[in-house]
Design a protein around this motif. Structure first.
Motif, PDB file in Angstrom:
ATOM      1  N   ILE A 121       0.825  -1.200   0.000  1.00 46.36           N
ATOM      2  CA  ILE A 121       0.000   0.000   0.000  1.00 46.36           C
ATOM      3  C   ILE A 121       0.862   1.254   0.000  1.00 46.36           C
ATOM      4  O   ILE A 121       0.555   2.242  -0.658  1.00 46.36           O
ATOM      5  CB  ILE A 121      -0.938  -0.005   1.226  1.00 46.36           C
ATOM      6  N   ASP A 122       1.985   1.219   0.724  1.00 45.18           N
ATOM      7  CA  ASP A 122       2.869   2.390   0.776  1.00 45.18           C
ATOM      8  C   ASP A 122       3.425   2.726  -0.595  1.00 45.18           C
ATOM      9  O   ASP A 122       3.540   3.900  -0.963  1.00 45.18           O
ATOM     10  CB  ASP A 122       4.016   2.139   1.751  1.00 45.18           C
ATOM     11  N   ASP A 123       3.769   1.677  -1.376  1.00 43.26           N
ATOM     12  CA  ASP A 123       4.300   1.917  -2.723  1.00 43.26           C
ATOM     13  C   ASP A 123       3.249   2.541  -3.621  1.00 43.26           C
ATOM     14  O   ASP A 123       3.543   3.441  -4.408  1.00 43.26           O
ATOM     15  CB  ASP A 123       4.802   0.609  -3.339  1.00 43.26           C
ATOM     16  N   VAL A 124       2.016   2.072  -3.515  1.00 42.16           N
ATOM     17  CA  VAL A 124       0.919   2.629  -4.318  1.00 42.16           C
ATOM     18  C   VAL A 124       0.698   4.096  -3.970  1.00 42.16           C
ATOM     19  O   VAL A 124       0.542   4.950  -4.844  1.00 42.16           O
ATOM     20  CB  VAL A 124      -0.376   1.820  -4.103  1.00 42.16           C
ATOM     21  N   ALA A 125       0.698   4.391  -2.674  1.00 44.89           N
ATOM     22  CA  ALA A 125       0.499   5.775  -2.242  1.00 44.89           C
ATOM     23  C   ALA A 125       1.627   6.679  -2.740  1.00 44.89           C
ATOM     24  O   ALA A 125       1.402   7.813  -3.139  1.00 44.89           O
ATOM     25  CB  ALA A 125       0.417   5.841  -0.719  1.00 44.89           C
ATOM     26  N   ALA A 126       2.858   6.130  -2.725  1.00 44.04           N
ATOM     27  CA  ALA A 126       4.003   6.921  -3.196  1.00 44.04           C
ATOM     28  C   ALA A 126       3.885   7.227  -4.686  1.00 44.04           C
ATOM     29  O   ALA A 126       4.180   8.329  -5.132  1.00 44.04           O
ATOM     30  CB  ALA A 126       5.296   6.181  -2.912  1.00 44.04           C
ATOM     31  N   VAL A 127       3.435   6.225  -5.454  1.00 41.96           N
ATOM     32  CA  VAL A 127       3.271   6.423  -6.898  1.00 41.96           C
ATOM     33  C   VAL A 127       2.196   7.462  -7.174  1.00 41.96           C
ATOM     34  O   VAL A 127       2.364   8.360  -8.010  1.00 41.96           O
ATOM     35  CB  VAL A 127       2.930   5.094  -7.587  1.00 41.96           C
ATOM     36  N   VAL A 128       1.064   7.373  -6.461  1.00 39.93           N
ATOM     37  CA  VAL A 128      -0.029   8.330  -6.642  1.00 39.93           C
ATOM     38  C   VAL A 128       0.421   9.748  -6.275  1.00 39.93           C
ATOM     39  O   VAL A 128       0.130  10.718  -6.977  1.00 39.93           O
ATOM     40  CB  VAL A 128      -1.248   7.916  -5.789  1.00 39.93           C
ATOM     41  N   GLU A 129       1.168   9.852  -5.157  1.00 42.63           N
ATOM     42  CA  GLU A 129       1.646  11.167  -4.722  1.00 42.63           C
ATOM     43  C   GLU A 129       2.633  11.749  -5.725  1.00 42.63           C
ATOM     44  O   GLU A 129       2.612  12.948  -6.011  1.00 42.63           O
ATOM     45  CB  GLU A 129       2.308  11.039  -3.356  1.00 42.63           C
ATOM     46  N   GLU A 130       3.485  10.879  -6.280  1.00 44.46           N
ATOM     47  CA  GLU A 130       4.465  11.345  -7.266  1.00 44.46           C
ATOM     48  C   GLU A 130       3.775  11.852  -8.522  1.00 44.46           C
ATOM     49  O   GLU A 130       4.145  12.897  -9.070  1.00 44.46           O
ATOM     50  CB  GLU A 130       5.409  10.203  -7.611  1.00 44.46           C
ATOM     51  N   LYS A 131       2.750  11.130  -8.979  1.00 42.56           N
ATOM     52  CA  LYS A 131       2.002  11.572 -10.159  1.00 42.56           C
ATOM     53  C   LYS A 131       1.267  12.874  -9.883  1.00 42.56           C
ATOM     54  O   LYS A 131       1.192  13.758 -10.740  1.00 42.56           O
ATOM     55  CB  LYS A 131       1.019  10.486 -10.597  1.00 42.56           C
ATOM     56  N   SER A 132       0.710  13.000  -8.675  1.00 40.91           N
ATOM     57  CA  SER A 132      -0.003  14.229  -8.317  1.00 40.91           C
ATOM     58  C   SER A 132       0.947  15.419  -8.284  1.00 40.91           C
ATOM     59  O   SER A 132       0.610  16.510  -8.748  1.00 40.91           O
ATOM     60  CB  SER A 132      -0.672  14.044  -6.952  1.00 40.91           C
ATOM     61  N   GLU A 133       2.153  15.210  -7.750  1.00 39.55           N
ATOM     62  CA  GLU A 133       3.139  16.284  -7.690  1.00 39.55           C
ATOM     63  C   GLU A 133       3.592  16.689  -9.089  1.00 39.55           C
ATOM     64  O   GLU A 133       3.763  17.879  -9.381  1.00 39.55           O
ATOM     65  CB  GLU A 133       4.342  15.831  -6.859  1.00 39.55           C
ATOM     66  N   ALA A 134       3.770  15.694  -9.960  1.00 34.76           N
ATOM     67  CA  ALA A 134       4.168  15.992 -11.336  1.00 34.76           C
ATOM     68  C   ALA A 134       3.083  16.779 -12.063  1.00 34.76           C
ATOM     69  O   ALA A 134       3.375  17.716 -12.815  1.00 34.76           O
ATOM     70  CB  ALA A 134       4.473  14.695 -12.080  1.00 34.76           C
ATOM     71  N   ALA A 135       1.817  16.414 -11.823  1.00 37.18           N
ATOM     72  CA  ALA A 135       0.707  17.135 -12.454  1.00 37.18           C
ATOM     73  C   ALA A 135       0.639  18.574 -11.945  1.00 37.18           C
ATOM     74  O   ALA A 135       0.359  19.504 -12.712  1.00 37.18           O
ATOM     75  CB  ALA A 135      -0.608  16.411 -12.175  1.00 37.18           C
ATOM     76  N   LYS A 136       0.915  18.767 -10.649  1.00 40.89           N
ATOM     77  CA  LYS A 136       0.890  20.113 -10.080  1.00 40.89           C
ATOM     78  C   LYS A 136       1.999  20.975 -10.684  1.00 40.89           C
ATOM     79  O   LYS A 136       1.775  22.146 -11.018  1.00 40.89           O
ATOM     80  CB  LYS A 136       1.056  20.029  -8.561  1.00 40.89           C
ATOM     81  N   LYS A 137       3.200  20.398 -10.839  1.00 37.64           N
ATOM     82  CA  LYS A 137       4.313  21.148 -11.431  1.00 37.64           C
ATOM     83  C   LYS A 137       4.016  21.511 -12.878  1.00 37.64           C
ATOM     84  O   LYS A 137       4.345  22.610 -13.339  1.00 37.64           O
ATOM     85  CB  LYS A 137       5.601  20.326 -11.353  1.00 37.64           C
TER      86      LYS A 137
END
Length: 385
Positions: A75-91
Motif C-alpha cells: 500500500i505504501d508503494d501505491v500511495a508513493a506512486v499516486v503522490e508522485e504523479k499528483s506532484e508531477a501534475a501540479k508542477k
C-alpha cells in the motif's frame, strides 16, 4: 470404475482391502478416476489439483496452488506512486500558468507600446484596459462560465484602498511607457522590492534579515546605472515607473491585510478589483485628457496607421486583463516566493522581447545595469525564503 478414497489410500498406507499397485495403475489407464466420499464430506476444488506419482514410495499427497497468483503491491508503494504523479501534475500546471502569464504579458507590452506610439493618451488606454476586463468578466458571470462571487459591503470596503493603489500603479506605468522604451520601464520596475522593504520597515515597523537588505544593493545600483546610461531618458517616464513601484507595494500590503479570510478566487478577485478601479479612474481620465483630445487623436491615429490600429487597441486591452488574471490565478496555486521568482523571469522576457521587436538601442553599460538589477531582484526573493 469407481474407487473410494479409502481404497486408493490403502494402496499405499495399508488400510484393509488393499489393491495391488499394478491393478490400480492398469485400472487408472483404462478408465477415469472419480473419488467418492461419505455423504457428509464436501470437496471444493477451486484451484488446479495435482496428485503425486502413484509409483512413488511416498504417501499420496494432494496439494493445491493458485496458478495465477501474483504478489500484491504494498500500500505504501501505491500511495508513493499516486503522490508522485499528483506532484508531477501540479508542477506541470504551474509551468503552464507561468508560460501563459509570460506570453500574455509580452504580447500586452508590445501592443500597448504600439498604441501609445500612435495614440499618446495613457489615461484613456489605461481606462480601456480596465473596461475590457470588466466587460469580459461580466459576460462570463452572466453566461455561467465563471461562478459569480459572493460579496458584501465589507468586501468592497476592504477592496477600495487596494483598487486606489492599483489604479495609480496602472496609470503611472502606462504614462511611463508612453514616454520611454518598454525595456527601460521594466528595468526601473524591477526595483519594486526595494520599495517594498523600505515601506514595510519604516511605515509598518517590520524587520528583515541582513541578507534581504544586502540584496537591495544590486537592485538600486542596477536601476541607477540603467537610468544614467539610458539613451532616451525622460524624467516623466522615469518618475512614472517609480510611482508605479510605490503604488503596487501599497496595493500588495492592503491586499494582504484586507483579504485574509475572504473566500473569493483569484480570478474573481481581480475582476472585482478591475471594476472598482474602472469606477475610480474614469472621472480622472476625463478630467486630465478629455473626450475632445481623444477624438482628435483617434482620427489622426486611424489616418496614420489605418484600420489595424483598432485591432491594436482591442489587443492591448484584452491581453492586459488576461495576463493579470492568469497571474492572480497562479498566485492561488503557488507560494508568494515562487510567484516573486516568476515575476522576475517575466520582466526578463519582456525586456528582451521588447528590445528585439522595437530594435531599442542598448549600450553595454545599460545592459549591465539591467542584469545587475534583475539579479538583485532574484537574490531578494531567495533571501526572503
Amino acid at each position: 470404475m469407481v474407487l473410494s478414497a479409502k481404497q486408493i489410500l490403502s494402496a499405499k498406507i495399508g488400510f484393509s482391502n488393499p489393491i495391488s499397485r499394478r491393478n490400480l495403475v492398469s485400472s487408472l489407464q483404462r478408465s477415469p478416476v472419480s473419488l467418492s466420499f461419505p455423504k457428509r464430506t464436501v470437496l471444493a476444488v477451486s484451484k488446479p489439483l495435482h496428485l503425486s506419482s502413484l509409483r512413488s514410495k511416498s504417501p499420496v499427497r494432494c496439494e493445491a496452488y493458485e496458478a495465477d497468483k501474483s504478489e500484491p503491491q504494498p500500500i505504501d508503494d501505491v500511495a508513493a506512486v499516486v503522490e508522485e504523479k499528483s506532484e508531477a501534475a501540479k508542477k506541470l500546471k504551474i509551468g503552464i500558468y507561468f508560460a501563459t502569464w509570460w506570453a500574455l504579458n509580452v504580447v500586452f507590452n508590445i501592443y500597448n507600446k504600439k498604441v501609445l506610439n500612435a495614440y499618446p493618451y495613457p489615461w484613456l488606454t489605461s481606462t480601456l484596459s480596465l473596461a475590457a476586463g470588466s466587460l469580459m468578466m461580466l459576460i462570463s458571470w452572466a453566461v455561467g462560465i465563471v461562478e459569480t462571487p459572493k460579496t458584501d459591503f465589507d468586501f468592497w470596503k476592504t477592496l477600495f484602498p487596494v483598487a486606489v493603489a492599483h489604479t495609480i500603479g496602472h496609470v503611472a506605468a502606462t504614462v511611463s511607457m508612453s514616454k520611454v522604451a518598454v525595456s527601460f520601464t521594466h528595468i526601473i520596475k524591477s526595483g519594486e522590492p526595494a520599495f517594498s522593504v523600505l515601506v514595510s520597515r519604516f511605515l509598518l515597523g517590520e524587520t528583515f534579515p541582513t541578507s534581504v537588505y544586502l540584496s537591495l544593493i544590486p537592485i538600486i545600483g542596477g536601476c541607477a546605472l540603467s537610468a544614467l546610461t539610458e539613451l532616451n531618458f525622460n524624467m516623466i517616464g522615469f518618475m512614472g515607473a517609480m510611482i508605479s513601484n510605490l503604488a503596487f507595494v501599497f496595493r500588495n500590503i492592503f491586499s494582504k491585510k484586507g483579504m485574509k479570510g475572504k473566500s473569493v478566487s483569484g480570478m474573481n478577485y481581480y475582476a472585482c478589483l478591475s471594476m472598482l478601479s474602472l469606477l475610480i479612474l474614469t472621472p480622472f481620465a476625463i478630467a486630465v485628457e478629455g473626450p475632445q483630445m481623444w477624438v482628435d487623436g483617434w482620427h489622426k491615429a486611424l489616418s496614420d496607421i489605418g484600420p489595424q490600429f483598432v485591432g491594436w487597441v482591442v489587443a492591448q486591452s484584452v491581453f492586459y486583463h488576461l495576463y493579470n488574471q492568469v497571474s492572480y490565478m497562479s498566485l492561488d496555486q503557488i507560494s508568494p516566493l515562487t510567484f516573486s521568482v516568476g515575476n522576475t523571469m517575466k520582466r526578463i522576457s519582456v525586456i528582451v522581447s521588447s528590445i528585439i521587436i522595437f530594435r531599442t538601442p542598448v549600450q553595454p553599460v545599460n545592459a549591465l545595469g539591467a542584469a545587475i538589477a534583475i539579479l538583485g531582484t532574484f537574490l531578494y526573493s531567495q533571501a526572503k525564503l
